[in-house]
Design an enzyme around this catalytic site. Structure first.
Site, PDB file in Angstrom:
ATOM      1  N   CYS A 116     -34.107  21.058   9.910  1.00  0.00           N
ATOM      2  CA  CYS A 116     -33.692  22.169  10.660  1.00  0.00           C
ATOM      3  C   CYS A 116     -32.736  23.235  10.149  1.00  0.00           C
ATOM      4  CB  CYS A 116     -33.712  21.889  12.142  1.00  0.00           C
ATOM      5  SG  CYS A 116     -33.932  23.423  13.225  1.00  0.00           S
ATOM      6  N   HIS A 211     -38.008  18.374  13.480  1.00  0.00           N
ATOM      7  CA  HIS A 211     -36.894  17.407  13.787  1.00  0.00           C
ATOM      8  C   HIS A 211     -37.629  15.978  13.548  1.00  0.00           C
ATOM      9  CE1 HIS A 211     -33.512  19.536  15.001  1.00  0.00           C
ATOM     10  NE2 HIS A 211     -34.476  20.414  15.118  1.00  0.00           N
ATOM     11  N   GLU A 213     -36.393  12.836  13.603  1.00  0.00           N
ATOM     12  CA  GLU A 213     -35.587  11.930  14.219  1.00  0.00           C
ATOM     13  C   GLU A 213     -35.913  12.264  15.675  1.00  0.00           C
ATOM     14  OE1 GLU A 213     -33.604  15.962  15.750  1.00  0.00           O
ATOM     15  OE2 GLU A 213     -34.350  14.983  13.598  1.00  0.00           O
TER      16      GLU A 213
END
Length: 231
Positions: A116, A211, A213
């Site tokens: 990001c 993202h 994660e």
């Protein structure tokens, strides 16, 4: 002899106030999804709070891989622009630190994954610019949205993610003019650049606007950890 697990540095936020238990203090913080994803992919995670940019090369020399994490908007002055009213207040200490880490990692040929803000910083570090506001790339406040991302054929990203993916996303800025040597390797349906890579680099350099994660797909981090292990 067992090969040591690769050490992956992950940059963090720096906040004037964080709360836990009875405490409310300045803190370096990072969502747990980052270190957990590194660990799931077989790496050792070490958090890198903002520090002296002059030490970036020394830090990079001790790492096997680097993740530039998500976070606040890059200060527009870094790419020669006036701030849009919707742009975050500047995080100058973090900007300076992470730009120094990116520069040091590129010089040292250290495997690098940007997430990001990490994509945006990589673009700025190489002389690119940013769009300061795009709509439709977040969920409600504090909630990730999802949209489809289409990798470009013939890219490193397409080798790792050959199909269109539904990605967790939360951003309102994006790459505009690309920095030196960068190639856009994925797009959203509205044309927003969703990934950048450095094709002429002789090491792993990839950044994504979404993202990983926050999702269950480990393939991007798997690739970083594999590159960091020297495989």
């Amino acid at each position: 002899m067992t090969q040591p697990l690769p050490l992956i540095g992950v940059t963090t936020y720096l906040t004037d106030e964080a709360r836990w238990g009875i405490w409310s203090l300045p803190a370096a913080v990072l969502p747990a999804g980052y270190h957990r994803l590194v660990q799931r992919s077989g790496g050792l995670a070490v958090l890198l709070p903002p520090g002296d940019p002059g030490t970036a090369a020394e830090v990079v020399a001790r790492l096997d891989g680097l993740v530039i994490s998500g976070g606040p908007d890059v200060e527009p002055a870094r790419y020669g622009a006036e701030a849009d009213p919707r742009t975050d207040p500047p995080a100058r200490e973090r900007d300076a630190w992470e730009l120094a880490l990116i520069d040091a990692s590129l010089r040292a040929r250290l495997p690098l994954l940007g997430v990001c803000r990490g994509l945006q910083l990589l673009n700025v570090a190489l002389g690119g610019t940013l769009v300061q506001h795009v709509d439709g790339h977040t969920g409600p406040i504090g909630v990730f949205g999802h949209h489809e991302v289409k990798p470009e054929p013939g890219t490193l990203l397409a080798e790792l993610l050959p199909e269109t993916v539904s990605a967790p996303t939360y951003h309102h800025q994006a790459a505009d003019r690309l920095g030196r040597g960068l190639r856009a390797s994925a797009y959203a349906a509205d044309g927003t650049i969703e990934a950048l890579e450095l094709p002429e680099a002789d090491h792993f350099v990839l950044s994504v606007q979404w993202h990983p994660e926050a999702g269950d797909d480990t393939r991007l981090m798997d690739a970083l950890v594999k590159a960091a292990s020297g495989a």
